[in-house]
Each structure stands twice: as C-alpha cells, then as structure tokens.
Design an enzyme around this catalytic site. Structure first.
Site, PDB file in Angstrom:
ATOM      1  N   ARG A   1      -7.593  -0.458   0.917  1.00 23.56           N
ATOM      2  CA  ARG A   1      -8.153  -1.660   0.275  1.00 23.56           C
ATOM      3  C   ARG A   1      -8.545  -1.372  -1.168  1.00 23.56           C
ATOM      4  O   ARG A   1      -8.536  -2.270  -2.014  1.00 23.56           O
ATOM      5  CB  ARG A   1      -9.333  -2.179   1.099  1.00 23.56           C
ATOM      6  CG  ARG A   1     -10.478  -1.223   1.228  1.00 23.56           C
ATOM      7  CD  ARG A   1     -11.392  -1.547   2.400  1.00 23.56           C
ATOM      8  NE  ARG A   1     -10.855  -1.065   3.680  1.00 23.56           N
ATOM      9  CZ  ARG A   1     -11.474  -1.201   4.852  1.00 23.56           C
ATOM     10  NH1 ARG A   1     -12.632  -1.821   4.922  1.00 23.56           N
ATOM     11  NH2 ARG A   1     -10.922  -0.732   5.939  1.00 23.56           N
TER      12      ARG A   1
ATOM     13  N   GLU B   1      -9.309   3.741   2.052  1.00 17.62           N
ATOM     14  CA  GLU B   1      -8.776   3.814   0.687  1.00 17.62           C
ATOM     15  C   GLU B   1      -7.720   2.760   0.394  1.00 17.62           C
ATOM     16  O   GLU B   1      -7.489   2.415  -0.762  1.00 17.62           O
ATOM     17  CB  GLU B   1      -8.208   5.215   0.434  1.00 17.62           C
ATOM     18  CG  GLU B   1      -6.765   5.455   0.908  1.00 17.62           C
ATOM     19  CD  GLU B   1      -6.572   5.332   2.414  1.00 17.62           C
ATOM     20  OE1 GLU B   1      -7.567   5.441   3.150  1.00 17.62           O
ATOM     21  OE2 GLU B   1      -5.425   5.102   2.855  1.00 17.62           O
TER      22      GLU B   1
ATOM     23  N   LYS C   1     -10.050  13.077   7.767  1.00 16.28           N
ATOM     24  CA  LYS C   1      -9.589  12.680   9.101  1.00 16.28           C
ATOM     25  C   LYS C   1      -9.571  13.895  10.027  1.00 16.28           C
ATOM     26  O   LYS C   1      -9.419  15.018   9.558  1.00 16.28           O
ATOM     27  CB  LYS C   1      -8.152  12.132   9.002  1.00 16.28           C
ATOM     28  CG  LYS C   1      -8.041  10.743   8.411  1.00 16.28           C
ATOM     29  CD  LYS C   1      -6.609  10.259   8.461  1.00 16.28           C
ATOM     30  CE  LYS C   1      -6.482   8.864   7.877  1.00 16.28           C
ATOM     31  NZ  LYS C   1      -7.182   7.835   8.676  1.00 16.28           N
TER      32      LYS C   1
ATOM     33  N   ASP D   1       1.684   6.466   5.539  1.00 17.87           N
ATOM     34  CA  ASP D   1       0.694   5.521   5.020  1.00 17.87           C
ATOM     35  C   ASP D   1       1.186   4.783   3.770  1.00 17.87           C
ATOM     36  O   ASP D   1       0.446   4.001   3.175  1.00 17.87           O
ATOM     37  CB  ASP D   1      -0.625   6.249   4.739  1.00 17.87           C
ATOM     38  CG  ASP D   1      -1.839   5.339   4.918  1.00 17.87           C
ATOM     39  OD1 ASP D   1      -1.698   4.300   5.595  1.00 17.87           O
ATOM     40  OD2 ASP D   1      -2.908   5.659   4.369  1.00 17.87           O
TER      41      ASP D   1
ATOM     42  N   LYS E   1       0.867  -1.190   0.000  1.00 20.36           N
ATOM     43  CA  LYS E   1       0.000   0.000   0.000  1.00 20.36           C
ATOM     44  C   LYS E   1       0.897   1.231   0.000  1.00 20.36           C
ATOM     45  O   LYS E   1       1.681   1.437   0.915  1.00 20.36           O
ATOM     46  CB  LYS E   1      -0.900  -0.003   1.242  1.00 20.36           C
ATOM     47  CG  LYS E   1      -1.665   1.321   1.452  1.00 20.36           C
ATOM     48  CD  LYS E   1      -2.580   1.292   2.676  1.00 20.36           C
ATOM     49  CE  LYS E   1      -3.171   2.672   2.976  1.00 20.36           C
ATOM     50  NZ  LYS E   1      -4.029   2.689   4.178  1.00 20.36           N
TER      51      LYS E   1
END
Ligand code: BES
Ligand code: MN
Ligand code: ZN
Length: 497
Positions: A355, A353, A281, A292, A269
């Site tokens: 996935r 997001e 968020k 991330d 990812k």
C-alpha cells in the site's frame, strides 16, 4: 519462447490431409456411451473400432491418443460429454484438455476438427479463442535459470477446421485474440517466476523498455529515485530504503487512439522481493515473496496483449517497483513518511509495504486524467483466508467498474469477487502521529488495506484487485499469469472489441 502459428480453414478433405495429430471431439449419447464422430468416415472407421473396445468413455475432461493412418500420424480424441450439456463451461474444458494434451505430446503440428462441434457463432468464436489461449499457455515452460532445461513442447503449428458456417476472417481474429491473451499471460508468468536476484526493479524497467521496442504504440518512461524524491514520493521511497536495489516508477503508455483521448490506467504492485523489512517475515515459504511483483507482472502482460491486439483505446500502465529489505537504512516501525498526496503515514508494520508503494503511484497516475484506474496487487495474506486461490478480491469506489471487472472475470474464466470498502472500516487506520497508519487493528486485513488505498483514489473511478491468492501457486510452485485474462477482457469491453 517459440511462437506457435494458428490458422483456420473452412474446408477440409480429411482423406488427403497430412498432420502429425488430428484432434477429434467425441460426444456421449444418452446412455453415456461415446458416439462415433462424423470425421471417422474419412479415417477408415479407426475411431469406431477403438471406441468399440470400451476403453474410452468420452466423458468431459477425458482424452485418448491412438495411432492414425497414412497422412494422419496420431488421433487425439477429446471427451466432450453429452451434446445437450456442452455449455460454455464444458467447451472451455474441451479447449483446456486438448491444449494440455497437445503441449504434452510429440506432434509438431496439429489439426483440430472443430467443425464436428456444431456450435453457435458466439460459442464458436469463444472456443477458438480459448484454444489459442490455452495452447499458448500450456506450451509455456520455465528455463531461464536451469543449466539443463526440459525439452520445449514440440508443437509449432495449429490448424483449426472451422467448417463452412463460421467465416475464415472471424476465425482468424478469434485466434489472434486468444494468442495475444496467451502471450500476455506467459509474459506475466515468466516475470513472476524469475528469482528476486534477477527480477529486480531495474530489471522490470528493462522489460518495460523492451516492450516499447517491440510495440511502436508503447512509450516507456522510468522515474528513478532522484526524480521520485524531487516529486515527493516519500511513501514509495520508504519501502526500498533498506535495499541496495534502487526503486523505480515505471510508466508504459500505450496509444491505440488519438493522443487527446483520456486513458485507462493500470497500476501494479512491483515488490520484487518482500522480506517484510524490519517487521521481518518468518522463514518458511519466504521464497514465495519473489512473486510479490505479480500485480506488476500482470500490468506488463496486459499491456503486451492489448498492444498485440491493437485495441483502439489509450492505456497507461504504471509499475511501482521496489525491494523490501531490512538493513541499517531500512524504515522502522513508528517512522512517519509524507506521501506524494501530501498526506502523512505512520508505518507501524514495514511488511504492509504494498500500500505504501501503491498510494504514491495512484496519486501520480492522476496526472493522466484516467477514465478508470485499476490497481493490481498481491496485497494481503488475508484475502487468501477470504477467497482462497479461486477468486481475487475486487474492491471499487464505482459500481459500474466493479461489474465490468466481475463480468470480464466470468467471461475469461479468471474470476474475482466483490469486497466492501465501507467507511465503517476506515477508523481502523486512524493514527495519533500521522494522517493515517499503514495497518488496521487486526480484523478484515484485506478491507483495511483497500480502505488505505481508497484514500488516494478519490479523484477518479478506481478498483483494486487483491491477487495474493491467485497470482501464484505454491504446489506446483509458479506464477499463474492471473489476472491478465480478466484485465484484457475488461479493456476489450471498454474498447468495444
Ligand atoms: N506481500 C504480502 C502479502 C502476501 C501474503 C502475498 C501471502 C502473497 C501471499 C504483503 O506485503 C504483506 O506482507 N501483507 C501483510 C499485511 C499485514 C502486515 C497488515 C499480511 O498480509 O500479513
Ligand atoms: Mn509485506
Ligand atoms: Zn508484499
């Protein structure tokens, strides 16, 4: 990053040795008092007279630096605890403490007196590997965006005295392995630490091309948005839709054996910043969402490490890179997209997001007919509730693959813990307006996220590592490079090395 050179020697004449720092392990006796190491003989009993002062207990985890004699500038004593309790875990601690102290110190070279440990062959090789790995990671510093970066560690050369019972060739190979894991971990940390305005999806593509220049066994291909649109990656593309930074699907093919041999696949990812999108968020700690792309960073680090090792397997590393931003073009809650697999997805929360980018990458990687696929993702806050920052979540549709990853985590001290992906959880993803929705109904968030991915990984053996709790730390803030050690260990196992 300055490289550190590692050498091993089987014989040592301490009285005539020159080093800026001699590292000496010190054990405790039955009364928990430090014992004088054998090397002290050649050091004019300097250590014995220091130990007599009673300042140093030699308990595991302790250390002390004292001035040396003529050729040996410093003595770094590392407490090892009782010899009878010098387990693999204690040996690892020894390596960590020695590495930390060497990285902090001013010595440009070090000589590590490992012969004194009198370890069994397997433990010896693991300790050598740990030393190289931890010295390399302890010497990592972040400098890229600092106008006045801190002084880099002085350490340049490390020589390890392994003694006569352990061969020079085996020692060298353990050091090469440990060094490679350290370098891979550091690469992963550096990519993670870089801010989101530098480390964009395009920046990650550049890094993948750089790796291909560095290693002739790596070939990098990047799919741009147009290519992905033509293929039908509507899910991945929906995530970057609100961003000015173009999304990228990055493919690094490492060839360590015949081209016809099926590869192992790693899928990362690569959300270079996750604002949550329209499902924005909250403000506090949002800066941490630059991490991330930790899953992607671990793919880079692992591919770099195994290419350095020259593992005799084929590996394809895929990174799904995008920036998740709110804007007038951003995906909205309720939007339905069509994934590369043909399945449609109702996006109820644009903050789920990871996935969405991974499902298309998982479908795409199927074309390589992989033996096993492991995806790595900072996927859910819920995994931190379950496992904290100690272990990553391991989800798998194959027991053998799950055990291999758990075992690799134990061996490399980069642990994971198995989580379920039972069908019982799948109904949480039922949607009225699409084949599935991208969030569950509130409970077991990490499991429903994994269940979502499982729907796109039915054609092969697959595991998913949720590293949201382990890929970075909040204090001190920084990327950890996990799970590079676990992944490298797993692939070494598959390669029989
Ligand atoms: N990147 C986050 C997960 C995350 C949270 C990573 C904290 C590291 C630390 C992910 O994209 C996310 O936002 N997940 C949501 C899912 C939810 C909307 C179903 C979450 O965990 O809250
Ligand atoms: Mn998110
Ligand atoms: Zn995310």
């Amino acid at each position: 990053m300055t490289k550190i050179s590692f050498t091993a020697k089987t014989t040592l004449d301490l009285a005539h040795s020159k080093t800026e720092c001699l590292v000496v392990p010190v054990f405790q006796n039955k009364a928990a008092k430090p014992t004088t190491p054998a090397s002290d003989h050649a050091l004019g009993k300097k250590i014995a007279s220091y130990l007599n002062l009673g300042d140093f207990s030699a308990a595991l985890g302790t250390s002390a630096t004292l001035p040396g004699s003529i050729g040996i500038k410093r003595l770094l004593l590392i407490g090892c605890g009782a010899k009878s309790q010098f387990s693999r875990m204690a040996q690892r601690r020894f390596a960590e403490v020695a590495s930390r102290e060497l990285a902090k110190g001013k010595a440009k070279d070090a000589l590590i007196q490992l012969d004194d440990l009198a370890l069994e062959a397997a433990d010896f090789s693991a300790t050598l590997e740990d030393l190289a790995r931890h010295i390399v990671t302890a010497c990592y510093i972040y400098t890229e965006t600092l106008s006045k970066p801190p002084e880099p560690p002085a350490l340049k050369r490390v020589c390890i005295h392994v003694g006569g019972t352990f061969s020079a060739v085996k020692s060298k190979s353990a050091l090469v392995m440990g060094n490679a894991i350290g370098l891979g971990t550091n690469l992963s940390r550096e990519l993670g630490n870089l801010p989101g305005n530098i480390c964009t999806p395009s920046y990650l593509s550049k890094q993948a091309r750089r790796l291909a220049r560095l290693h002739s066994a790596i070939k990098t291909t990047v799919l741009d948005e147009k290519k992905m649109r033509d293929l039908g990656m509507g899910s991945l593309l929906s995530v970057g839709h609100g961003s000015d930074e173009p999304s990228q699907l990055i493919v690094m093919e490492y060839r360590g054996t015949q081209a016809k041999t099926r590869p192992y696949a790693l899928v990362g990812k690569g959300i270079t910043f996750d604002t949550g999108g329209i499902s924005l968020k909250p403000g506090p700690k949002m800066d941490e969402m630059k991490f991330d792309m930790g899953g992607a960073a671990s793919v880079f680090g692992t591919v770099h490490a195994i290419a350095t090792m020259g593992l005799p397997i084929n590996v394809v590393g895929v990174v799904a890179a995008a920036e998740n931003m709110p804007s007038g073009r951003a995906t909205k809650p309720g939007d339905v997209v069509k994934s590369l697999s043909g399945k449609t997805i109702e996006i109820l929360n644009t903050d789920a997001e990871g996935r969405l980018v991974l499902c298309d990458a998982l479908t795409y990687v199927g074309r390589y007919k992989p033996i096993e696929v492991v995806d790595i993702a900072t996927l859910t806050g819920a995994i931190i509730v379950s496992l904290g920052h100690e272990a990553c979540g391991v989800f798998a549709n194959d027991d053998n693959l799950a055990s291999a990853l758990l075992e690799a985590g134990e061996q490399s001290n980069d642990r994971g813990w198995r989580m379920p992906i039972w069908d019982d959880y799948q109904r949480q993803l039922d949607s009225k307006f699409a084949d599935m929705q991208n969030i569950g109904t509130g409970t077991a968030g990490s499991v429903t996220a994994a269940c979502f991915l499982a729907r796109f990984a039915e054609d092969y053996k697959w595991a998913h590592l949720d590293v949201a709790g382990t890929a970075f730390r909040s204090a001190p803030k920084g990327a950890t490079g996990r799970p590079v050690p676990m992944l490298v260990q797993y692939l070494r196992g598959r390669a029989g090395k």
